[in-house]
Design a protein around this motif. Sequence first.
Motif, PDB file in Angstrom:
ATOM      1  N   LEU A  56       2.665  -9.758   3.211  1.00  7.78           N
ATOM      2  CA  LEU A  56       3.150  -9.115   1.993  1.00  7.78           C
ATOM      3  C   LEU A  56       3.885  -7.813   2.296  1.00  7.78           C
ATOM      4  O   LEU A  56       4.882  -7.500   1.639  1.00  7.78           O
ATOM      5  N   LYS A  57       3.409  -7.060   3.268  1.00  8.29           N
ATOM      6  CA  LYS A  57       4.035  -5.777   3.589  1.00  8.29           C
ATOM      7  C   LYS A  57       5.497  -5.964   4.000  1.00  8.29           C
ATOM      8  O   LYS A  57       6.341  -5.118   3.690  1.00  8.29           O
ATOM      9  N   ASP A  58       5.785  -7.063   4.646  1.00  7.24           N
ATOM     10  CA  ASP A  58       7.145  -7.308   5.123  1.00  7.24           C
ATOM     11  C   ASP A  58       7.985  -8.118   4.151  1.00  7.24           C
ATOM     12  O   ASP A  58       9.088  -8.555   4.478  1.00  7.24           O
ATOM     13  N   SER A  59       7.478  -8.342   2.952  1.00  7.94           N
ATOM     14  CA  SER A  59       8.215  -9.125   1.953  1.00  7.94           C
ATOM     15  C   SER A  59       9.012  -8.205   1.036  1.00  7.94           C
ATOM     16  O   SER A  59       8.866  -6.984   1.065  1.00  7.94           O
ATOM     17  N   ASP A  60       9.849  -8.821   0.214  1.00  2.41           N
ATOM     18  CA  ASP A  60      10.622  -8.077  -0.781  1.00  2.41           C
ATOM     19  C   ASP A  60       9.936  -8.053  -2.145  1.00  2.41           C
ATOM     20  O   ASP A  60      10.518  -7.567  -3.112  1.00  2.41           O
ATOM     21  N   ALA A  61       8.728  -8.559  -2.216  1.00  3.54           N
ATOM     22  CA  ALA A  61       8.020  -8.652  -3.492  1.00  3.54           C
ATOM     23  C   ALA A  61       7.475  -7.294  -3.931  1.00  3.54           C
ATOM     24  O   ALA A  61       7.306  -6.378  -3.123  1.00  3.54           O
ATOM     25  N   VAL A  62       7.202  -7.185  -5.221  1.00  2.00           N
ATOM     26  CA  VAL A  62       6.459  -6.047  -5.756  1.00  2.00           C
ATOM     27  C   VAL A  62       4.979  -6.356  -5.576  1.00  2.00           C
ATOM     28  O   VAL A  62       4.497  -7.396  -6.035  1.00  2.00           O
ATOM     29  N   CYS A  63       4.253  -5.487  -4.907  1.00  2.00           N
ATOM     30  CA  CYS A  63       2.822  -5.688  -4.673  1.00  2.00           C
ATOM     31  C   CYS A  63       2.044  -4.586  -5.372  1.00  2.00           C
ATOM     32  O   CYS A  63       2.231  -3.403  -5.065  1.00  2.00           O
ATOM     33  N   LEU A  64       1.182  -4.971  -6.298  1.00  2.00           N
ATOM     34  CA  LEU A  64       0.350  -4.012  -7.010  1.00  2.00           C
ATOM     35  C   LEU A  64      -0.973  -3.816  -6.285  1.00  2.00           C
ATOM     36  O   LEU A  64      -1.379  -4.644  -5.478  1.00  2.00           O
ATOM     37  N   LYS A  65      -1.641  -2.731  -6.588  1.00  2.00           N
ATOM     38  CA  LYS A  65      -2.944  -2.441  -5.980  1.00  2.00           C
ATOM     39  C   LYS A  65      -4.063  -3.001  -6.844  1.00  2.00           C
ATOM     40  O   LYS A  65      -4.083  -2.801  -8.060  1.00  2.00           O
ATOM     41  N   GLY A  66      -4.989  -3.726  -6.208  1.00  2.00           N
ATOM     42  CA  GLY A  66      -6.166  -4.217  -6.896  1.00  2.00           C
ATOM     43  C   GLY A  66      -7.399  -3.414  -6.532  1.00  2.00           C
ATOM     44  O   GLY A  66      -7.355  -2.536  -5.659  1.00  2.00           O
ATOM     45  N   ALA A 131       0.263   3.524  -1.107  1.00  2.00           N
ATOM     46  CA  ALA A 131       1.415   3.738  -1.988  1.00  2.00           C
ATOM     47  C   ALA A 131       1.632   2.602  -2.988  1.00  2.00           C
ATOM     48  O   ALA A 131       2.564   2.677  -3.808  1.00  2.00           O
ATOM     49  N   LEU A 132       0.797   1.576  -2.969  1.00  2.00           N
ATOM     50  CA  LEU A 132       1.002   0.449  -3.881  1.00  2.00           C
ATOM     51  C   LEU A 132       0.939   0.923  -5.333  1.00  2.00           C
ATOM     52  O   LEU A 132       0.040   1.665  -5.712  1.00  2.00           O
ATOM     53  N   PRO A 133       1.873   0.467  -6.173  1.00  2.00           N
ATOM     54  CA  PRO A 133       1.855   0.854  -7.595  1.00  2.00           C
ATOM     55  C   PRO A 133       0.738   0.132  -8.339  1.00  2.00           C
ATOM     56  O   PRO A 133       0.174  -0.860  -7.855  1.00  2.00           O
ATOM     57  N   LEU A 134       0.436   0.623  -9.534  1.00  2.00           N
ATOM     58  CA  LEU A 134      -0.629   0.045 -10.348  1.00  2.00           C
ATOM     59  C   LEU A 134      -0.102  -0.839 -11.472  1.00  2.00           C
ATOM     60  O   LEU A 134      -0.880  -1.572 -12.089  1.00  2.00           O
ATOM     61  N   ASP A 135       1.185  -0.761 -11.763  1.00  2.00           N
ATOM     62  CA  ASP A 135       1.746  -1.613 -12.819  1.00  2.00           C
ATOM     63  C   ASP A 135       3.225  -1.825 -12.571  1.00  2.00           C
ATOM     64  O   ASP A 135       3.857  -1.081 -11.805  1.00  2.00           O
ATOM     65  N   TRP A 136       3.749  -2.832 -13.225  1.00  2.00           N
ATOM     66  CA  TRP A 136       5.183  -3.152 -13.154  1.00  2.00           C
ATOM     67  C   TRP A 136       5.563  -3.701 -14.514  1.00  2.00           C
ATOM     68  O   TRP A 136       4.817  -4.507 -15.093  1.00  2.00           O
ATOM     69  N   GLN A 137       6.705  -3.275 -15.052  1.00  2.00           N
ATOM     70  CA  GLN A 137       7.085  -3.671 -16.406  1.00  2.00           C
ATOM     71  C   GLN A 137       8.517  -4.160 -16.489  1.00  2.00           C
ATOM     72  O   GLN A 137       9.398  -3.701 -15.752  1.00  2.00           O
ATOM     73  N   THR A 138       8.740  -5.086 -17.393  1.00  2.00           N
ATOM     74  CA  THR A 138      10.075  -5.527 -17.757  1.00  2.00           C
ATOM     75  C   THR A 138      10.033  -6.015 -19.201  1.00  2.00           C
ATOM     76  O   THR A 138       9.151  -6.816 -19.572  1.00  2.00           O
ATOM     77  N   GLY A 139      10.925  -5.522 -20.026  1.00  2.00           N
ATOM     78  CA  GLY A 139      10.906  -5.901 -21.437  1.00  2.00           C
ATOM     79  C   GLY A 139       9.564  -5.585 -22.066  1.00  2.00           C
ATOM     80  O   GLY A 139       9.034  -4.483 -21.902  1.00  2.00           O
ATOM     81  N   ASN A 140       8.988  -6.557 -22.787  1.00  2.00           N
ATOM     82  CA  ASN A 140       7.689  -6.320 -23.426  1.00  2.00           C
ATOM     83  C   ASN A 140       6.544  -6.928 -22.614  1.00  2.00           C
ATOM     84  O   ASN A 140       5.528  -7.369 -23.153  1.00  2.00           O
ATOM     85  N   VAL A 141       6.700  -6.929 -21.279  1.00  2.00           N
ATOM     86  CA  VAL A 141       5.693  -7.488 -20.382  1.00  2.00           C
ATOM     87  C   VAL A 141       5.303  -6.457 -19.341  1.00  2.00           C
ATOM     88  O   VAL A 141       6.173  -5.845 -18.703  1.00  2.00           O
ATOM     89  N   ALA A 142       3.999  -6.265 -19.172  1.00  2.00           N
ATOM     90  CA  ALA A 142       3.485  -5.410 -18.106  1.00  2.00           C
ATOM     91  C   ALA A 142       2.592  -6.249 -17.200  1.00  2.00           C
ATOM     92  O   ALA A 142       1.776  -7.045 -17.678  1.00  2.00           O
ATOM     93  N   VAL A 143       2.751  -6.065 -15.903  1.00  2.00           N
ATOM     94  CA  VAL A 143       1.885  -6.725 -14.933  1.00  2.00           C
ATOM     95  C   VAL A 143       0.950  -5.674 -14.349  1.00  2.00           C
ATOM     96  O   VAL A 143       1.406  -4.620 -13.886  1.00  2.00           O
ATOM     97  N   VAL A 144      -0.347  -5.942 -14.394  1.00  2.00           N
ATOM     98  CA  VAL A 144      -1.357  -5.038 -13.842  1.00  2.00           C
ATOM     99  C   VAL A 144      -2.366  -5.897 -13.086  1.00  2.00           C
ATOM    100  O   VAL A 144      -2.311  -7.129 -13.140  1.00  2.00           O
ATOM    101  N   HIS A 145      -3.310  -5.251 -12.425  1.00  2.00           N
ATOM    102  CA  HIS A 145      -4.304  -6.053 -11.713  1.00  2.00           C
ATOM    103  C   HIS A 145      -5.374  -6.606 -12.651  1.00  2.00           C
ATOM    104  O   HIS A 145      -5.575  -7.811 -12.731  1.00  2.00           O
ATOM    105  N   ALA A 146      -6.080  -5.704 -13.350  1.00  2.00           N
ATOM    106  CA  ALA A 146      -7.295  -6.136 -14.039  1.00  2.00           C
ATOM    107  C   ALA A 146      -7.183  -6.200 -15.553  1.00  2.00           C
ATOM    108  O   ALA A 146      -7.863  -6.996 -16.194  1.00  2.00           O
ATOM    109  N   GLY A 147      -6.368  -5.369 -16.143  1.00  2.00           N
ATOM    110  CA  GLY A 147      -6.306  -5.315 -17.597  1.00  2.00           C
ATOM    111  C   GLY A 147      -5.880  -3.933 -18.045  1.00  2.00           C
ATOM    112  O   GLY A 147      -5.485  -3.096 -17.235  1.00  2.00           O
ATOM    113  N   ALA A 148      -5.969  -3.680 -19.342  1.00  2.00           N
ATOM    114  CA  ALA A 148      -5.519  -2.402 -19.892  1.00  2.00           C
ATOM    115  C   ALA A 148      -6.296  -2.086 -21.158  1.00  2.00           C
ATOM    116  O   ALA A 148      -6.779  -2.992 -21.853  1.00  2.00           O
TER     117      ALA A 148
END
Length: 224
Positions: A56-66, A131-148
């Motif tokens: 994952l570290k060497d990928s181009d993906a967005v990786c969130l912290k769990g 340095a992993l982020p905790l969320d990622w958003q686009t439009g009306n969608v948020a991606v997180v690890h566990a919830g909000a």
Amino acid sequence: MPPIAPETTFQAVGDIHGRADLLERMLQKLDPAVQTVFVGDYVDRGEDSARVLARLKDSDAVCLKGNHEQMMLDFLDAPERRGSLWLHNGGLQTLASFGVGLAESTPQALGQARDALHEKMGNELRDWLRALPLDWQTGNVAVVHAGADPALPINDQAPETLIWGHPEFDSVQREDGIWIVHGHTIVGGPSAKEGRVSIDTGAFATGQLTAATVTSGAVSFVTA
């Protein structure tokens, strides 16, 4: 809830937990031209956490912290005080994947294991994890690890909520129209309903890693 409406199509992948074999199979199924987001919990419980992190570290993906990445970092920072929680939740398997053994839980042994893991990981991987982020958003969608917390905007969420969850996440619907894509809580099958897209299908135990493809107005799932 309004229809799910990301500004751009994306793929979100559920908790991997050391299953490098399932990660490789999933990557073969995903569209490399589409943004991929991993929801966290790359380590622990499965047998190959070190290889998952390297991939994952060497990928181009967005990786969130769990929460499991946070527990691993807590072990590196304070093994005697904060190591027990991690070790009882799959940390022993992660140590083993890095070639580090731990025969007893004495303060001296914990310190030695921490030092060995610190060396095996190297600065680059440790810095990447921190340095992993905790969320990622686009439009009306948020991606997180566990919830909000359904009562707060995503930008106002406490870090602990995003990686450990919130008691009202599953029972109270958000009023801001934001859909939440998440892992952390194992479900019998992926679902997209009432503003929540759940994709943790317990890869380490079930042998099934799930991803969601989110487009404007639709969510579809693929399993490896």
